[in-house]
Design a protein around this motif. Structure first.
Motif, PDB file in Angstrom:
ATOM      1  N   GLU A 171      47.156   4.475  28.019  1.00  0.00           N
ATOM      2  CA  GLU A 171      47.827   5.578  28.716  1.00  0.00           C
ATOM      3  C   GLU A 171      49.221   5.062  29.157  1.00  0.00           C
ATOM      4  O   GLU A 171      50.206   5.787  29.155  1.00  0.00           O
ATOM      5  CB  GLU A 171      47.144   6.093  29.844  1.00  0.00           C
ATOM      6  CG  GLU A 171      46.011   6.786  29.590  1.00  0.00           C
ATOM      7  CD  GLU A 171      44.809   6.218  29.026  1.00  0.00           C
ATOM      8  OE1 GLU A 171      43.678   6.685  29.062  1.00  0.00           O
ATOM      9  OE2 GLU A 171      44.862   4.738  29.203  1.00  0.00           O
ATOM     10  N   HIS A 172      49.402   3.777  29.518  1.00  0.00           N
ATOM     11  CA  HIS A 172      50.841   3.378  30.168  1.00  0.00           C
ATOM     12  C   HIS A 172      51.648   3.353  28.849  1.00  0.00           C
ATOM     13  O   HIS A 172      52.881   3.957  28.777  1.00  0.00           O
ATOM     14  CB  HIS A 172      50.846   2.168  30.567  1.00  0.00           C
ATOM     15  CG  HIS A 172      50.369   1.958  31.966  1.00  0.00           C
ATOM     16  ND1 HIS A 172      51.345   2.192  33.085  1.00  0.00           N
ATOM     17  CD2 HIS A 172      49.081   1.930  32.593  1.00  0.00           C
ATOM     18  CE1 HIS A 172      50.568   2.100  34.230  1.00  0.00           C
ATOM     19  NE2 HIS A 172      49.080   1.986  33.866  1.00  0.00           N
TER      20      HIS A 172
ATOM     21  N   VAL B 180      55.157   4.657  39.411  1.00  0.00           N
ATOM     22  CA  VAL B 180      53.630   4.234  38.634  1.00  0.00           C
ATOM     23  C   VAL B 180      52.985   2.952  39.100  1.00  0.00           C
ATOM     24  O   VAL B 180      53.876   2.034  39.752  1.00  0.00           O
ATOM     25  CB  VAL B 180      54.260   3.852  37.160  1.00  0.00           C
ATOM     26  CG1 VAL B 180      55.202   2.579  37.251  1.00  0.00           C
ATOM     27  CG2 VAL B 180      53.072   3.609  36.366  1.00  0.00           C
TER      28      VAL B 180
ATOM     29  N   THR C 265      50.750  -4.332  32.340  1.00  0.00           N
ATOM     30  CA  THR C 265      51.713  -2.963  32.032  1.00  0.00           C
ATOM     31  C   THR C 265      53.099  -3.119  32.760  1.00  0.00           C
ATOM     32  O   THR C 265      53.828  -2.354  32.395  1.00  0.00           O
ATOM     33  CB  THR C 265      51.096  -1.814  32.383  1.00  0.00           C
ATOM     34  OG1 THR C 265      50.628  -1.623  33.875  1.00  0.00           O
ATOM     35  CG2 THR C 265      49.852  -1.687  31.325  1.00  0.00           C
ATOM     36  N   GLU C 266      53.199  -3.832  33.796  1.00  0.00           N
ATOM     37  CA  GLU C 266      54.563  -3.887  34.585  1.00  0.00           C
ATOM     38  C   GLU C 266      55.632  -3.909  33.710  1.00  0.00           C
ATOM     39  O   GLU C 266      56.646  -3.214  33.943  1.00  0.00           O
ATOM     40  CB  GLU C 266      54.310  -4.804  35.584  1.00  0.00           C
ATOM     41  CG  GLU C 266      55.773  -5.117  36.589  1.00  0.00           C
ATOM     42  CD  GLU C 266      55.506  -6.159  37.436  1.00  0.00           C
ATOM     43  OE1 GLU C 266      56.655  -6.304  38.204  1.00  0.00           O
ATOM     44  OE2 GLU C 266      54.476  -6.802  37.717  1.00  0.00           O
TER      45      GLU C 266
ATOM     46  N   GLN D 126      55.220   5.616  28.527  1.00  0.00           N
ATOM     47  CA  GLN D 126      56.384   5.110  28.793  1.00  0.00           C
ATOM     48  C   GLN D 126      57.492   5.825  28.012  1.00  0.00           C
ATOM     49  O   GLN D 126      58.685   6.191  28.650  1.00  0.00           O
ATOM     50  CB  GLN D 126      56.456   3.445  28.722  1.00  0.00           C
ATOM     51  CG  GLN D 126      57.524   2.708  29.100  1.00  0.00           C
ATOM     52  CD  GLN D 126      58.666   2.603  28.009  1.00  0.00           C
ATOM     53  OE1 GLN D 126      58.398   2.873  26.885  1.00  0.00           O
ATOM     54  NE2 GLN D 126      60.073   2.362  28.539  1.00  0.00           N
TER      55      GLN D 126
ATOM     56  N   TRP E  56      57.850  -0.996  32.557  1.00  0.00           N
ATOM     57  CA  TRP E  56      58.578  -0.178  33.218  1.00  0.00           C
ATOM     58  C   TRP E  56      59.599  -1.033  34.267  1.00  0.00           C
ATOM     59  O   TRP E  56      60.457  -0.259  34.544  1.00  0.00           O
ATOM     60  CB  TRP E  56      57.528   0.462  34.332  1.00  0.00           C
ATOM     61  CG  TRP E  56      56.395   1.427  33.840  1.00  0.00           C
ATOM     62  CD1 TRP E  56      55.140   0.661  33.680  1.00  0.00           C
ATOM     63  CD2 TRP E  56      56.376   2.536  33.100  1.00  0.00           C
ATOM     64  NE1 TRP E  56      54.380   1.669  32.904  1.00  0.00           N
ATOM     65  CE2 TRP E  56      55.171   2.859  32.792  1.00  0.00           C
ATOM     66  CE3 TRP E  56      57.288   3.598  33.242  1.00  0.00           C
ATOM     67  CZ2 TRP E  56      54.728   3.773  32.316  1.00  0.00           C
ATOM     68  CZ3 TRP E  56      56.830   4.668  32.578  1.00  0.00           C
ATOM     69  CH2 TRP E  56      55.568   4.866  32.082  1.00  0.00           C
TER      70      TRP E  56
ATOM     71  N   HIS F  20      43.726   1.430  32.004  1.00  0.00           N
ATOM     72  CA  HIS F  20      44.310   2.500  31.465  1.00  0.00           C
ATOM     73  C   HIS F  20      45.580   1.970  30.602  1.00  0.00           C
ATOM     74  O   HIS F  20      46.653   2.652  30.859  1.00  0.00           O
ATOM     75  CB  HIS F  20      44.518   3.649  32.412  1.00  0.00           C
ATOM     76  CG  HIS F  20      43.560   4.359  32.891  1.00  0.00           C
ATOM     77  ND1 HIS F  20      42.858   5.380  32.057  1.00  0.00           N
ATOM     78  CD2 HIS F  20      42.670   4.271  34.023  1.00  0.00           C
ATOM     79  CE1 HIS F  20      41.831   5.806  32.884  1.00  0.00           C
ATOM     80  NE2 HIS F  20      41.713   5.173  33.851  1.00  0.00           N
TER      81      HIS F  20
ATOM     82  N   TYR G 138      52.254   8.612  38.361  1.00  0.00           N
ATOM     83  CA  TYR G 138      51.111   8.274  37.382  1.00  0.00           C
ATOM     84  C   TYR G 138      50.514   7.172  38.287  1.00  0.00           C
ATOM     85  O   TYR G 138      50.892   5.878  38.210  1.00  0.00           O
ATOM     86  CB  TYR G 138      51.597   7.567  36.255  1.00  0.00           C
ATOM     87  CG  TYR G 138      50.214   7.309  35.337  1.00  0.00           C
ATOM     88  CD1 TYR G 138      49.327   8.158  34.958  1.00  0.00           C
ATOM     89  CD2 TYR G 138      50.271   6.068  34.607  1.00  0.00           C
ATOM     90  CE1 TYR G 138      48.067   7.803  34.319  1.00  0.00           C
ATOM     91  CE2 TYR G 138      49.290   5.403  34.062  1.00  0.00           C
ATOM     92  CZ  TYR G 138      48.068   6.458  33.735  1.00  0.00           C
ATOM     93  OH  TYR G 138      46.899   6.007  33.062  1.00  0.00           O
TER      94      TYR G 138
ATOM     95  N   THR H 260      50.973  -0.022  38.426  1.00  0.00           N
ATOM     96  CA  THR H 260      50.837  -1.072  37.421  1.00  0.00           C
ATOM     97  C   THR H 260      50.034  -2.163  37.961  1.00  0.00           C
ATOM     98  O   THR H 260      49.947  -2.556  39.146  1.00  0.00           O
ATOM     99  CB  THR H 260      52.255  -1.435  36.720  1.00  0.00           C
ATOM    100  OG1 THR H 260      52.688  -2.144  37.673  1.00  0.00           O
ATOM    101  CG2 THR H 260      52.931  -0.369  36.571  1.00  0.00           C
TER     102      THR H 260
END
Length: 360
Positions: A206-207, A228, A234-235, A211, A238, A203, A197, A230
């Motif tokens: 979307e994350h 991914v 958003t990190e 997930q 994940w 976005h 991704y 990021t």
């Protein structure tokens, strides 16, 4: 009572919007001798929309101008049609103003609703400031001078309320996506599936959507890995997951070089329902083709509804995405067919460039 989203919408609508010049009906259109494309280079927008069109048969010579260049002494304004690609700098604007009597014309190209991105809760403060300085404030000097405004999609054109924008869809050059990937590919274990991704920092929704889906897929399919892109927002989603490689976005040239030299089996292209996403063009399709991947795309204004093309487009629903990903993981023939379908659609996009650019 007005909610936060409504306030953001009204804020976006309050920012300046591009406007064409008030042109008399008998305004003499000058011969276009050269084209000057202004923007931040290298960048994906230029490659998606202009590289191939500028090379089309019958197009005049062109010059690529980085808006951060120290000077513009080598530019001849006589008969030049200047295209501002998204952004302008004060020095570019001053050169346009001082050369106005010699120019053949002035155009603006947009592939995002910049005002809406600035107002969005997902864009960072630094990105908002950059968009304001390079994309919005220049309109105070460009408006009243513009002969043409191009927009990448009909939805974006409609959002530019006073622009009378023409639609200029993406038309990537063939070398941007039609790459050979034979070297080193035989060493890959065909049973180990790599999904990816690759998205920008706006976005975030979307994350959050992907997930838990990816967590389930990785649990159910031990041979699957996930990559991914990021940022700091958003990190954390994940970070603790096994078989997930977290990466930062690459500069455009580096991303092109890397993605031309490797393969990803499945690429995910979800789009949450939003005004900004409704204005998007299907440019991610080009990256999917370049990576040789089977793409899964959201049913959306950008990618369309389900049809007979063979490309995989599904509703923005977690159960549907989980099921579709598992089907692709388990079926190499399905992956091959999906990848071929997207390549066919990208080839059709490339054919748009043969007509070049029309100014008048």
């Amino acid at each position: 009572m007005i909610n936060t989203d409504q306030l953001r919408f009204h804020l976006a609508r309050g920012l300046p919007s591009p406007r064409l010049r008030a042109t008399p009906a008998n305004y003499p259109h000058r011969e276009v001798k050269t084209i000057i494309l202004c923007g931040r280079h290298p960048n994906p927008t230029m490659d998606y929309y202009f590289t191939a069109r500028l090379m089309a048969p019958g197009m005049p010579p062109h010059h690529i101008l980085d808006i951060d260049a120290p000077n513009f002494d080598n530019l001849d304004p006589n008969g030049a049609f200047v295209i501002v690609c998204r952004y302008a700098s004060p020095s570019v604007l001053s050169w346009i103003e001082s050369s106005a009597e010699q120019l053949a014309g002035l155009g603006l190209f947009l592939d995002d609703d910049i005002s809406a991105v600035i107002a969005s809760r997902e864009s960072s403060l630094s990105y908002k400031a950059s968009l304001l300085a390079r994309g919005i404030l220049p309109l105070f000097r460009l408006n009243g001078r513009l002969d043409i405004i191009w927009a990448s999609t009909p939805s974006l054109a409609q959002s530019l309320r006073y622009a009378s924008a023409r639609i200029l869809p993406p038309a990537p050059p063939k070398h941007l996506w039609d790459v050979l990937k034979e070297d080193g590919m035989t060493e890959r274990d065909p049973k180990r599936i790599l999904m990816g991704y690759h998205a920008s920092g706006i976005h975030i929704q979307e994350h959050f959507f992907l997930q838990p889906i990816i967590q389930d897929v990785l649990t159910l399919r031990p041979d699957v890995r996930f990559e991914v892109f990021t940022d700091k927002k958003t990190e954390h989603l994940w970070r603790e997951m096994d078989r997930v490689q977290i990466r930062r976005q690459l500069p455009w040239k580096a991303y092109l070089d890397e993605s031309a030299a490797r393969r990803i089996d499945i690429m995910l292209v979800p789009l949450s329902p939003s005004h900004i996403n409704n204005c998007r063009a299907p440019t991610k399709r080009v990256d999917v083709a370049r990576l040789g991947a089977a793409g899964i795309f959201s049913v959306s204004e950008a990618y369309g509804d389900q049809d007979e093309s063979g490309e995989i487009r599904i509703a923005y629903n977690a159960d549907v995405w989980r099921e579709t990903i598992l089907l692709l993981v388990d079926d190499p023939c399905r992956r091959s067919n999906a990848a071929a379908a997207t390549r066919t659609l990208v080839e059709q996009m490339s054919q748009e460039a043969e007509a070049g650019l029309r100014f008048w």
